[in-house]
Design a protein around this motif. Sequence first.
Motif: not given
Length: 248
Positions: A9, A19, A30-31, A34, A37
Amino acid sequence: MLLIGTRIQEYRRDSGLSQEEFAEKIGVSRQAVSKWELDKAYPDLDRLVCICGILNVRIDELIYGKQESDTNTEEDASGNGNRNNILHMKNIRGARSQARLKMIFYILAVLCVFCFVVLSVLLVRNEWISHTDKNENVRVEKVYQQYTKADLCYLDENGRKVMNTVWLDVPGIREGDYIECYTGSGQDELFVNYNAGTIIASAIITVLFVVLLILTRLEIRRMKKEDKLQIILEDLEDKTTCGNITEG
């Protein structure tokens, strides 16, 4: 603890990438980024190499953070050997720690089951309002151990002898004594008026063991994730060493 997600991140933001943009360059959702991170998942070896290329960062710096680097750009054979020995010793210590944690986990699991059984018996055998159909002076036939089990005997409506084994929290009880119990509507079960402290203490101990069991399980999962990253780092170092030998 390896906080690789926090570093991904940090370097992503330093590169000015969102992202969505970062995920598109790597070829993931993108998930997925996420989850990385938030340290809920780790990228595999291929994507880890791709991430280092996009963020322009070394693999060891991404995993372990910035460290003091040597002035020489190439390590000699003895340096590589020492590094491999350190990683090998870390793996051995990690495996031993996991084995100890797994043993503790299994012991806690057995204790949790035992505590659940004890608490269930206390709740089922306790004298609640619905059980107070008939008050009985019950004879103690056999005491296994103080504050544990005892065989209690009474006569039902037909004059038949009924024997029940229950757990007692009455101190100083002896064989031949009489204690006050309650029988159900069918007079085939005994219900004991347990002290409130006995039930509360059993519930607290049960919850405590459950919490310890959950924490141990989470620690085992964390160590497995660190081992996975350690293996990735060793593979990358082996590839780097082989590449340096080939170029030489």
